[in-house]
Enzyme design. Structure first.
Site, PDB file in Angstrom:
ATOM      1  N   THR A 162       0.819  -1.219   0.000  1.00 17.54           N
ATOM      2  CA  THR A 162       0.000   0.000   0.000  1.00 17.54           C
ATOM      3  C   THR A 162       0.854   1.271   0.000  1.00 17.54           C
ATOM      4  O   THR A 162       2.013   1.252   0.449  1.00 17.54           O
ATOM      5  CB  THR A 162      -0.900  -0.016   1.267  1.00 17.54           C
ATOM      6  OG1 THR A 162      -1.479   1.269   1.463  1.00 17.54           O
ATOM      7  CG2 THR A 162      -0.094  -0.325   2.529  1.00 17.54           C
ATOM      8  N   ASP A 163       0.256   2.369  -0.446  1.00 19.35           N
ATOM      9  CA  ASP A 163       0.950   3.665  -0.382  1.00 19.35           C
ATOM     10  C   ASP A 163       1.059   4.175   1.058  1.00 19.35           C
ATOM     11  O   ASP A 163       1.834   5.078   1.353  1.00 19.35           O
ATOM     12  CB  ASP A 163       0.234   4.720  -1.251  1.00 19.35           C
ATOM     13  CG  ASP A 163      -1.241   4.951  -0.890  1.00 19.35           C
ATOM     14  OD1 ASP A 163      -1.757   4.259   0.010  1.00 19.35           O
ATOM     15  OD2 ASP A 163      -1.864   5.825  -1.523  1.00 19.35           O
ATOM     16  N   GLU A 164       0.258   3.563   1.980  1.00 25.37           N
ATOM     17  CA  GLU A 164       0.218   4.094   3.351  1.00 25.37           C
ATOM     18  C   GLU A 164       1.539   3.893   4.089  1.00 25.37           C
ATOM     19  O   GLU A 164       1.778   4.519   5.114  1.00 25.37           O
ATOM     20  CB  GLU A 164      -0.948   3.471   4.127  1.00 25.37           C
ATOM     21  CG  GLU A 164      -2.261   3.694   3.400  1.00 25.37           C
ATOM     22  CD  GLU A 164      -3.510   3.487   4.230  1.00 25.37           C
ATOM     23  OE1 GLU A 164      -3.451   3.569   5.450  1.00 25.37           O
ATOM     24  OE2 GLU A 164      -4.560   3.259   3.605  1.00 25.37           O
TER      25      GLU A 164
ATOM     26  N   TYR B 276      -1.952  -0.404  10.936  1.00 25.92           N
ATOM     27  CA  TYR B 276      -2.074  -1.099   9.632  1.00 25.92           C
ATOM     28  C   TYR B 276      -0.860  -0.786   8.754  1.00 25.92           C
ATOM     29  O   TYR B 276      -0.189  -1.691   8.240  1.00 25.92           O
ATOM     30  CB  TYR B 276      -3.366  -0.664   8.912  1.00 25.92           C
ATOM     31  CG  TYR B 276      -3.377  -1.014   7.433  1.00 25.92           C
ATOM     32  CD1 TYR B 276      -3.359  -2.338   7.006  1.00 25.92           C
ATOM     33  CD2 TYR B 276      -3.380  -0.007   6.446  1.00 25.92           C
ATOM     34  CE1 TYR B 276      -3.363  -2.664   5.647  1.00 25.92           C
ATOM     35  CE2 TYR B 276      -3.389  -0.325   5.093  1.00 25.92           C
ATOM     36  CZ  TYR B 276      -3.377  -1.657   4.696  1.00 25.92           C
ATOM     37  OH  TYR B 276      -3.364  -1.969   3.359  1.00 25.92           O
TER      38      TYR B 276
ATOM     39  N   LYS C  93       2.129  -3.312   7.349  1.00 27.14           N
ATOM     40  CA  LYS C  93       2.435  -3.509   5.920  1.00 27.14           C
ATOM     41  C   LYS C  93       3.882  -3.115   5.633  1.00 27.14           C
ATOM     42  O   LYS C  93       4.574  -3.775   4.858  1.00 27.14           O
ATOM     43  CB  LYS C  93       1.476  -2.696   5.034  1.00 27.14           C
ATOM     44  CG  LYS C  93       0.042  -3.165   5.018  1.00 27.14           C
ATOM     45  CD  LYS C  93      -0.177  -4.568   4.472  1.00 27.14           C
ATOM     46  CE  LYS C  93       0.032  -4.693   2.977  1.00 27.14           C
ATOM     47  NZ  LYS C  93      -0.378  -6.043   2.471  1.00 27.14           N
TER      48      LYS C  93
HETATM   49  P1  NAD Z   1      -9.732  -7.388   2.094  1.00 28.77           P
HETATM   50  O1  NAD Z   1      -9.733  -7.025   3.538  1.00 28.77           O
HETATM   51  O2  NAD Z   1     -10.955  -7.146   1.275  1.00 28.77           O
HETATM   52  O3  NAD Z   1      -9.382  -8.941   1.919  1.00 28.77           O
HETATM   53  C1  NAD Z   1      -8.361  -9.574   2.634  1.00 28.77           C
HETATM   54  C2  NAD Z   1      -8.518 -11.077   2.440  1.00 28.77           C
HETATM   55  O4  NAD Z   1      -7.461 -11.741   3.150  1.00 28.77           O
HETATM   56  C3  NAD Z   1      -9.845 -11.633   2.996  1.00 28.77           C
HETATM   57  O5  NAD Z   1     -10.450 -12.482   2.050  1.00 28.77           O
HETATM   58  C4  NAD Z   1      -9.423 -12.403   4.235  1.00 28.77           C
HETATM   59  O6  NAD Z   1     -10.266 -13.515   4.528  1.00 28.77           O
HETATM   60  C5  NAD Z   1      -8.008 -12.849   3.856  1.00 28.77           C
HETATM   61  N1  NAD Z   1      -7.174 -13.110   5.042  1.00 28.77           N
HETATM   62  C6  NAD Z   1      -6.995 -12.310   6.126  1.00 28.77           C
HETATM   63  N2  NAD Z   1      -6.179 -12.902   7.020  1.00 28.77           N
HETATM   64  C7  NAD Z   1      -5.797 -14.091   6.477  1.00 28.77           C
HETATM   65  C8  NAD Z   1      -4.946 -15.140   6.903  1.00 28.77           C
HETATM   66  N3  NAD Z   1      -4.318 -15.098   8.083  1.00 28.77           N
HETATM   67  N4  NAD Z   1      -4.769 -16.204   6.085  1.00 28.77           N
HETATM   68  C9  NAD Z   1      -5.409 -16.269   4.891  1.00 28.77           C
HETATM   69  N5  NAD Z   1      -6.249 -15.305   4.434  1.00 28.77           N
HETATM   70  C10 NAD Z   1      -6.442 -14.232   5.226  1.00 28.77           C
HETATM   71  O7  NAD Z   1      -8.466  -6.662   1.500  1.00 28.77           O
HETATM   72  P2  NAD Z   1      -8.236  -5.952   0.078  1.00 28.77           P
HETATM   73  O8  NAD Z   1      -8.765  -4.588   0.144  1.00 28.77           O
HETATM   74  O9  NAD Z   1      -8.690  -6.869  -0.997  1.00 28.77           O
HETATM   75  O10 NAD Z   1      -6.632  -5.851   0.080  1.00 28.77           O
HETATM   76  C11 NAD Z   1      -5.829  -6.895  -0.455  1.00 28.77           C
HETATM   77  C12 NAD Z   1      -4.375  -6.516  -0.346  1.00 28.77           C
HETATM   78  O11 NAD Z   1      -4.131  -5.296  -1.052  1.00 28.77           O
HETATM   79  C13 NAD Z   1      -3.887  -6.267   1.092  1.00 28.77           C
HETATM   80  O12 NAD Z   1      -2.596  -6.808   1.232  1.00 28.77           O
HETATM   81  C14 NAD Z   1      -3.876  -4.749   1.219  1.00 28.77           C
HETATM   82  O13 NAD Z   1      -2.914  -4.329   2.155  1.00 28.77           O
HETATM   83  C15 NAD Z   1      -3.508  -4.348  -0.194  1.00 28.77           C
HETATM   84  N6  NAD Z   1      -3.996  -3.026  -0.610  1.00 28.77           N
HETATM   85  C16 NAD Z   1      -5.320  -2.707  -0.490  1.00 28.77           C
HETATM   86  C17 NAD Z   1      -5.762  -1.463  -0.934  1.00 28.77           C
HETATM   87  C18 NAD Z   1      -7.215  -1.071  -0.847  1.00 28.77           C
HETATM   88  O14 NAD Z   1      -7.540   0.093  -1.116  1.00 28.77           O
HETATM   89  N7  NAD Z   1      -8.131  -1.942  -0.518  1.00 28.77           N
HETATM   90  C19 NAD Z   1      -4.845  -0.554  -1.496  1.00 28.77           C
HETATM   91  C20 NAD Z   1      -3.496  -0.925  -1.604  1.00 28.77           C
HETATM   92  C21 NAD Z   1      -3.093  -2.175  -1.171  1.00 28.77           C
HETATM   93  P1  TYD Z   2     -10.858   4.018   4.058  1.00 27.35           P
HETATM   94  O1  TYD Z   2     -11.807   3.598   2.992  1.00 27.35           O
HETATM   95  O2  TYD Z   2     -11.015   3.441   5.420  1.00 27.35           O
HETATM   96  O3  TYD Z   2      -9.374   3.770   3.494  1.00 27.35           O
HETATM   97  P2  TYD Z   2      -7.921   4.254   4.064  1.00 27.35           P
HETATM   98  O4  TYD Z   2      -8.058   4.640   5.478  1.00 27.35           O
HETATM   99  O5  TYD Z   2      -7.112   3.010   3.885  1.00 27.35           O
HETATM  100  O6  TYD Z   2      -7.500   5.388   3.187  1.00 27.35           O
HETATM  101  O7  TYD Z   2     -10.944   5.588   4.210  1.00 27.35           O
HETATM  102  C1  TYD Z   2     -10.709   6.446   3.117  1.00 27.35           C
HETATM  103  C2  TYD Z   2     -10.781   7.866   3.621  1.00 27.35           C
HETATM  104  O8  TYD Z   2     -12.118   8.152   4.026  1.00 27.35           O
HETATM  105  C3  TYD Z   2      -9.926   8.101   4.849  1.00 27.35           C
HETATM  106  O9  TYD Z   2      -9.350   9.428   4.761  1.00 27.35           O
HETATM  107  C4  TYD Z   2     -10.893   8.027   6.010  1.00 27.35           C
HETATM  108  C5  TYD Z   2     -12.184   8.543   5.400  1.00 27.35           C
HETATM  109  N1  TYD Z   2     -13.440   7.956   5.950  1.00 27.35           N
HETATM  110  C6  TYD Z   2     -14.485   8.797   6.353  1.00 27.35           C
HETATM  111  O10 TYD Z   2     -14.387  10.047   6.254  1.00 27.35           O
HETATM  112  N2  TYD Z   2     -15.633   8.222   6.823  1.00 27.35           N
HETATM  113  C7  TYD Z   2     -15.770   6.871   6.946  1.00 27.35           C
HETATM  114  O11 TYD Z   2     -16.840   6.410   7.443  1.00 27.35           O
HETATM  115  C8  TYD Z   2     -14.684   6.028   6.525  1.00 27.35           C
HETATM  116  C9  TYD Z   2     -14.798   4.529   6.613  1.00 27.35           C
HETATM  117  C10 TYD Z   2     -13.542   6.623   6.025  1.00 27.35           C
END
Ligand code: NAD
Ligand code: TYD
Length: 359
Positions: A135-137, A161, A165
């Site tokens: 992630t960019d975070e 989080y 990561k």
């Molecule tokens: P998500 O929370 O929707 O899904 C995570 C999945 O991992 C779930 O299906 C969960 O059951 C599985 N999981 C969790 N713990 C586990 C374990 N111990 N063993 C096996 N499976 C397990 O997440 P997402 O949004 O699809 O993100 C996927 C990846 O991409 C993550 O690594 C996240 O850090 C990264 N990422 C997400 C975003 C975003 O905006 N969602 C952006 C950048 C990077």
């Molecule tokens: P989120 O979807 O939780 O992703 P991330 O924290 O990984 O960026 O949140 C996106 C942005 O939206 C973040 O700045 C927090 C804000 N946010 C709200 O303002 N209200 C909400 O109810 C949630 C879930 C997030």
């Protein structure tokens, strides 16, 4: 890429990636390993294309013997690692599972891959790959005039989080430097699109708006994220795994950087057209207590992946948001299956009751 282990493939991005790859590369066999935590669902894996090339296995990435046996049993040559705890707000209220899955889980997978590919010499090293999805975070937060994050920006994670990561990224990098394990890492900005668990901003706002609930804006709503439609992320990961150089990191982003409040207002305006209520949806917006340690701004410099791999995002925020709203409206069974989860309702009370009514 022949026998591919996808971890976390029942979650949001993982399930979109499985769907994407089964269509884009019909030769591959996918082994989808997922623990089915609250965030993973078999609902996300219904009606897969080319489904006989997909095998779902329920299990935990922290279980070393189980993972090692899986690699051997399916002669895995490629690991694409999505599995993680992913929600910043949950990491603030309870960080422990983030350390377990994101740090220990990634370490366990790295060890299993090293054992199978290098110690047992199961496959030539130039034919294997460990891709880590991050992630960019990990880069922390930007001031208004700071340049966007690049691959050489120092890590400065701010939430549990992001710190978990960042730790996993460092481990992955070290396995390349020390053991020459062929790894790649991608750091991506905020994703949105079909099948995103509705605790994250965009699906939460859409579902709340559809049922006339408040749309919670943390703080002043002027925080900035860089939004990417999920299939664009899937395409970028595929390119990195196929053409990326082992040992390299690639930043991925959408070149869309509106403030949170603008995103929420845009969703309201879309819903006013598609599902009008008596009052405009914007009347549901409610400013609530901010997230502790809330990062103010993220932005990604994606020139490396554009230049080296010829990838760029295909979706604008306008068409991506419309596609997301339309997908949710067209999939009421998915919505009700996810909303019925007891855990989801508990989360909503835990995260929002105090925020909406601080005393
Ligand atoms: P998500 O929370 O929707 O899904 C995570 C999945 O991992 C779930 O299906 C969960 O059951 C599985 N999981 C969790 N713990 C586990 C374990 N111990 N063993 C096996 N499976 C397990 O997440 P997402 O949004 O699809 O993100 C996927 C990846 O991409 C993550 O690594 C996240 O850090 C990264 N990422 C997400 C975003 C975003 O905006 N969602 C952006 C950048 C990077
Ligand atoms: P989120 O979807 O939780 O992703 P991330 O924290 O990984 O960026 O949140 C996106 C942005 O939206 C973040 O700045 C927090 C804000 N946010 C709200 O303002 N209200 C909400 O109810 C949630 C879930 C997030």
């Amino acid at each position: 890429m022949k026998n591919v282990l996808v971890t976390g493939g029942a979650g949001f991005i993982g399930s979109n990636f499985v769907r994407y790859i089964l269509e884009a590369d019909p030769q591959v066999q996918i082994i989808n390993l997922d623990a089915l935590t609250y965030a993973g669902s078999l609902e996300n894996l219904k009606d897969l294309p080319n489904a006989d090339h997909h095998t779902f296995v329920q299990g935990d990435i922290c279980n070393r013997d189980f993972v090692r046996d899986l690699l051997r049993q399916h002669q895995i040559d490629t690991i694409i690692h999505f599995a993680a705890e992913t929600h910043v707000d949950r990491s603030i209220l309870g960080p422990e599972p983030f350390i377990q899955t994101n740090v220990i889980g990634t370490f366990t997978l790295l060890e299993a891959a090293r054992q199978y590919w290098q110690v047992e010499n199961a496959l030539p090293l130039d034919q294997v790959r460990f891709h880590h999805v991050s992630t960019d975070e990990v880069y922390g937060t930007l001031a208004p005039d700071d340049p966007a994050f690049s691959e050489t920006t120092p890590y400065a994670p701010n939430s549990p989080y992001a710190a978990s990561k960042a730790s996993s990224d460092h481990l992955v990098r070290s396995y390349n430097h020390t053991y020459q394990l062929p790894v790649t890492i991608s750091n991506c900005s905020n994703n949105y699109g079909p099948r995103q668990f509705p605790e994250k901003l965009i699906p939460l706002v859409i579902l709340n708006a559809l049922t006339g609930k408040h749309l919670p804006v943390y703080g002043d709503g002027q925080q900035i994220r860089d939004w990417l439609f999920v299939t664009d992320h899937c395409e970028a990961i595929h390119k990195i795994v196929v053409d990326g150089k082992p040992g390299e990191t690639y930043n991925i982003g959408g070149n869309n950087q509106p403030a949170n409040l603008t995103i929420i207002e845009t969703i309201c305006d879309l819903l006013d057209e598609l599902q009008p209520l008596a009052e405009p949806h914007r009347s549901l917006i409610k400013f609530v207590t901010d997230r502790p340690g809330h990062d103010r701004r993220y932005a990604m410099n994606i020139s490396k992946i554009e230049r080296d791999l010829g990838w760029k995002p295909r979706h604008s925020l306008t068409d991506g948001l419309l596609a997301t709203v339309q997908w949710i409206l067209a999939n009421p069974e998915w919505v009700s299956a996810i909303q019925k989860q007891h855990e989801y309702q508990t989360w909503l009370s835990k995260n929002y009751e105090k925020r909406e009514n601080p005393s």
